[in-house]
Design a protein around this motif. Structure first.
Motif: not given
Length: 135
Positions: A66-71
């Motif tokens: 869904e949304m990774d750590g960098l995002e």
């Protein structure tokens, strides 16, 4: 002595969230929230901003659906209310380009799995000291 700092652990694996929460509690950080991806973490951060106890530190995995750590990190740095929030990235990948990407995005620290309690504690103390946050 228990710390008043509120941590948010963001990882898609419940076991990893539990391990991190246990390590934090053993270090005296008893206030721990959890989210399974970056999207949920942003919802948590927005909810915390509306009144209850604010999050003081984010520990985020890199690889999540869904949304990774960098995002997530990039979204935190773009939000004026969250921009100074300490963020520690945790990943299973020790690729140099990932470390550089995280640093350019504004990560305060980076730990490669597997890690031990001493490594985590040293990183947290270094980040808190640099940010001027009382542990």
């Amino acid at each position: 002595m228990a710390s008043a700092l509120q941590f948010l652990i963001v990882d898609d694996f419940q076991t990893m969230r539990r391990i991190l929460a246990t390590l934090l509690r053993e270090m005296g950080y008893t206030k721990v929230l959890e989210a399974e991806n970056g999207k949920k973490a942003l919802q948590c951060l927005a909810g915390e901003l509306e009144g209850t106890s604010p999050v003081d530190f984010v520990i985020a995995d890199w690889n999540m659906p869904e949304m990774d750590g960098l995002e997530l990190l990039q979204a935190i740095r773009r939000d004026a209310r969250l921009a100074d929030l300490p963020v520690l990235m945790v990943t299973a990948e020790a690729k140099k380009e990932n470390i550089i990407s995280a640093a350019h995005a504004g990560a305060d620290g980076y730990i490669v799995k597997p890690f031990n309690a001493t490594t985590l504690q040293q990183k947290l103390q270094m980040i808190l000291q640099r940010k001027g946050v009382p542990a």
